[in-house]
Design an enzyme around this catalytic site. Structure first.
Site, short mmCIF file in Angstrom:
data_model
loop_
_atom_site.label_atom_id
_atom_site.label_comp_id
_atom_site.label_asym_id
_atom_site.label_seq_id
_atom_site.Cartn_x
_atom_site.Cartn_y
_atom_site.Cartn_z
N GLY A 83 -1.81 0.99 22.90
CA GLY A 83 -2.87 1.99 22.73
C GLY A 83 -2.35 3.41 22.88
O GLY A 83 -3.11 4.38 22.84
N TYR A 85 0.84 -1.21 0.00
CA TYR A 85 0.00 0.00 0.00
C TYR A 85 0.87 1.25 0.00
O TYR A 85 0.74 2.11 -0.87
CB TYR A 85 -0.90 -0.04 1.23
CG TYR A 85 -1.88 1.10 1.33
CD1 TYR A 85 -3.01 1.16 0.52
CD2 TYR A 85 -1.69 2.13 2.26
CE1 TYR A 85 -3.92 2.19 0.63
CE2 TYR A 85 -2.60 3.17 2.38
CZ TYR A 85 -3.71 3.20 1.56
OH TYR A 85 -4.61 4.24 1.68
N SER A 107 -14.29 2.07 12.74
CA SER A 107 -15.41 1.15 12.52
C SER A 107 -15.32 -0.03 13.49
O SER A 107 -16.34 -0.43 14.08
CB SER A 107 -15.45 0.69 11.06
OG SER A 107 -14.17 0.36 10.60
P1 NAD Z 1 -12.66 2.00 0.22
O1 NAD Z 1 -12.02 0.67 0.29
O2 NAD Z 1 -14.01 2.17 0.84
O3 NAD Z 1 -12.77 2.50 -1.27
C1 NAD Z 1 -11.91 2.09 -2.30
C2 NAD Z 1 -12.76 1.82 -3.53
O4 NAD Z 1 -11.90 1.45 -4.61
C3 NAD Z 1 -13.74 0.66 -3.33
O5 NAD Z 1 -15.01 1.04 -3.81
C4 NAD Z 1 -13.13 -0.46 -4.15
O6 NAD Z 1 -14.09 -1.40 -4.62
C5 NAD Z 1 -12.46 0.32 -5.27
N1 NAD Z 1 -11.35 -0.41 -5.90
C6 NAD Z 1 -10.33 -1.06 -5.30
N2 NAD Z 1 -9.51 -1.58 -6.22
C7 NAD Z 1 -10.02 -1.23 -7.43
C8 NAD Z 1 -9.61 -1.49 -8.76
N3 NAD Z 1 -8.52 -2.23 -9.04
N4 NAD Z 1 -10.39 -1.00 -9.78
C9 NAD Z 1 -11.50 -0.29 -9.50
N5 NAD Z 1 -11.93 -0.02 -8.26
C10 NAD Z 1 -11.19 -0.49 -7.23
O7 NAD Z 1 -11.64 3.04 0.88
P2 NAD Z 1 -11.77 4.60 1.14
O8 NAD Z 1 -11.51 4.81 2.58
O9 NAD Z 1 -13.00 5.13 0.54
O10 NAD Z 1 -10.50 5.14 0.36
C11 NAD Z 1 -10.62 5.74 -0.92
C12 NAD Z 1 -9.24 6.21 -1.38
O11 NAD Z 1 -8.72 7.17 -0.45
C13 NAD Z 1 -8.21 5.08 -1.47
O12 NAD Z 1 -7.40 5.31 -2.60
C14 NAD Z 1 -7.41 5.24 -0.20
O13 NAD Z 1 -6.09 4.77 -0.36
C15 NAD Z 1 -7.44 6.75 0.00
N6 NAD Z 1 -7.26 7.09 1.41
C16 NAD Z 1 -8.26 6.88 2.32
C17 NAD Z 1 -8.05 7.17 3.66
C18 NAD Z 1 -9.12 6.96 4.70
O14 NAD Z 1 -8.83 7.15 5.88
N7 NAD Z 1 -10.33 6.62 4.36
C19 NAD Z 1 -6.80 7.69 4.08
C20 NAD Z 1 -5.82 7.87 3.12
C21 NAD Z 1 -6.05 7.58 1.79
#
Ligand code: NAD
Ligand code: UDP
Length: 333
Positions: free
Chosen positions: A213, A151, A195
Site C-alpha cells: 500500500g 495495454y 471504484s
Molecule cells: P472505459 O473502459 O470505461 O472506456 C473504454 C470504452 O471503449 C468502453 O466504452 C468500451 O466499450 C470501448 N471499447 C473498448 N474496445 C473497443 C473497440 N475495440 N471498439 C470500440 N469500442 C471499444 O475506460 P475509460 O477509463 O473511460 O478510458 C477511456 C480511454 O482513456 C481509454 O483509451 C483508456 O486507455 C484511456 N485512459 C484512461 C485512464 C483512466 O484513468 N480512466 C487513464 C489513462 C488512459
C-alpha cells in the site's frame, strides 16, 4: 449533410459509452457540437449515454474500431480501449488489436476526411517509472512481455503511429497522456482502485490493499480531465504528447483512508499480493499542460470523491442509514 454553423463541429468519440467518453460526449453536446459516439459496448454501457439519446445532435453507433469505418467528421477523440487491468487482461490479444488496428483505422479516417485526431494515451507508457515525477521527455521503463504489456505497449505503438502519420501524412494529431482518472460512471466491478475501495467501503467490506500500500498514484477528477482533453484538441500545433492528470500524489493506504472518511466508515483493510509489474510510483509533471493549455486541475481528491461516492451509493442502492457521508455537499450526476 447540412453544413454546421461556423464554430460547431462534427465530433467522433470512440469509446464514447465508457466512463471518460460519456462525460466527454456530454460536454461536447453542451457546446452544441454534433457528436457521434462509437462503441462496441465491451466495457461501455448504453446507460452511460441513455440521457443523451433524445438529443438530435447525438448518435450512438455500435461498432468495433478494429474494423474500418467512413464518417464525415471534423474531430476524432480516440478513447476506445478497455482501461482497467482486469478488462484489458481479459482478452489481451484483442486489447493489442484495439490499440493498434483501432489507431490505424482512426488515423486512416482522419487522413481521408482531414479531421483532427486526439489519442487517449496513458501514463502506462512510462511503465514502472524510474524518473519521478514523470515529464513527457521520459521514455519509460516498460516490460514488453508481462501481463500489462498488451495495454502499455499497445498504447506506445499507438503514439508512434500518431507521430508517423503526422510526419508522413501531415495528419493533425494530439496525444494526451492521461493519468489515473476517477468519477461517476466507473464500473463498480472493473477492479480499478478508486471504484473498488468505494464499493467495498459502502458495502461494509474490507478494503483490499495490494502489496504494502506504499505504492503511489495521482488521481484526477473526470471533469478536470475532460476540460483538459477539449483544450488540447483545440489548441493549435501541439503534436508532442502532453501529460494530463492531477499532481496530488497519494499512497494507496492514504487513498483507503480518504475513501473511508468520505463514506463515513472506519477503515478496515485486507492485504493481498501485489499484481505483476504494478508500478511503484506515479505522478505527472504537468508543466507542459499548464504552459500550452493554461490548464491545471481544480478538484482535489477529497472533493472529487464526494460525487463519486454518491454515484456508487445510488448504484448500489445503499440505504440512507448505512451510508453516512462525512459531508453532504454531493451533486449527483
Ligand atoms: P472505459 O473502459 O470505461 O472506456 C473504454 C470504452 O471503449 C468502453 O466504452 C468500451 O466499450 C470501448 N471499447 C473498448 N474496445 C473497443 C473497440 N475495440 N471498439 C470500440 N469500442 C471499444 O475506460 P475509460 O477509463 O473511460 O478510458 C477511456 C480511454 O482513456 C481509454 O483509451 C483508456 O486507455 C484511456 N485512459 C484512461 C485512464 C483512466 O484513468 N480512466 C487513464 C489513462 C488512459
Ligand atoms: N489496488 C489496490 N487494491 C485494489 C485495486 C488496486 O491496492 O483493490 C492498487 C493496484 O495494485 C495499484 C493501484 O491500486 O497499485 C492502482 O490500481 P488501478 O488498477 O486503479 O490502476 P493502475 O495500476 O493501472 O494505475
Amino acid at each position: 449533410m447540412t453544413p454546421l454553423s461556423h464554430n460547431k463541429l462534427r465530433v467522433l468519440v470512440t469509446g464514447g459509452a465508457g466512463f471518460l467518453g460519456s462525460h466527454l460526449c456530454e460536454r461536447l453536446l453542451a457546446e452544441e457540437n454534433d457528436v457521434i459516439c462509437l462503441d462496441n459496448l465491451f466495457t461501455g454501457r448504453r446507460e452511460n449515454v441513455s440521457h443523451l439519446l433524445d438529443n438530435r445532435r447525438f448518435e450512438l453507433l455500435r461498432h468495433d474500431v478494429i474494423e474500418p469505418i467512413l464518417l464525415e467528421v471534423d474531430q476524432i477523440y480516440n478513447l476506445a480501449c478497455p482501461a482497467s487491468p482486469i478488462h484489458y487482461q481479459y482478452n489481451p490479444v484483442k486489447t493489442v488489436k484495439t490499440s493498434v488496428m483501432g489507431m490505424i483505422n482512426m488515423l486512416g479516417l482522419a487522413k481521408r476526411v482531414r479531421a483532427r485526431i486526439l489519442q487517449a494515451s496513458t501514463s502506462e507508457v512510462y511503465g514502472n517509472p524510474q524518473v519521478h515525477p514523470q515529464p513527457e521527455e521520459y521514455w519509460g521503463n516498460v516490460n514488453t512481455i508481462g501481463i500489462r504489456s498488451c495495454y502499455d505497449e499497445g498504447k506506445r505503438i499507438a503514439e508512434t503511429l500518431m507521430m508517423d502519420y503526422h510526419r508522413q501524412n501531415n495528419v493533425d494529431t494530439r496525444i494526451a497522456r492521461i493519468f489515473n482518472t476517477y468519477g461517476p460512471r466507473m464500473l463498480e466491478n472493473d477492479g480499478r482502485v478508486v471504484s473498488n475501495f468505494i464499493v467495498q467501503a459502502l458495502r461494509g467490506d474490507e478494503i483490499t490493499i495490494y502489496g504494502t500500500g506504499e505504492q503511489t498514484r495521482s488521481f484526477c477528477y473526470v471533469d478536470d480531465l475532460v476540460e483538459a482533453l477539449i483544450r488540447l484538441m483545440n489548441v493549435e500545433g501541439v503534436h508532442d504528447p502532453v501529460n494530463l492528470g492531477n499532481p496530488g500524489e497519494f499512497t494507496i493506504k492514504d487513498l483507503a483512508d480518504e475513501v473511508a472518511h468520505g463514506c463515513g466508515v472506519a477503515v478496515r483493510t485486507r492485504y493481498l499480493p501485489l499484481p505483476e509489474d504494478d508500478p511503484q510510483q506515479r505522478r505527472p509533471d504537468i508543466t507542459r499542460a499548464e504552459k500550452l493549455l493554461g490548464w491545471s486541475p481544480k478538484i482535489p481528491l477529497r472533493e472529487g470523491l464526494k460525487p463519486t461516492i454518491a454515484y456508487f451509493a445510488k448504484q448500489l442502492k445503499v440505504s440512507k442509514g448505512k451510508f453516512a457521508p462525512s459531508d453532504q455537499g454531493f451533486s449527483l450526476k
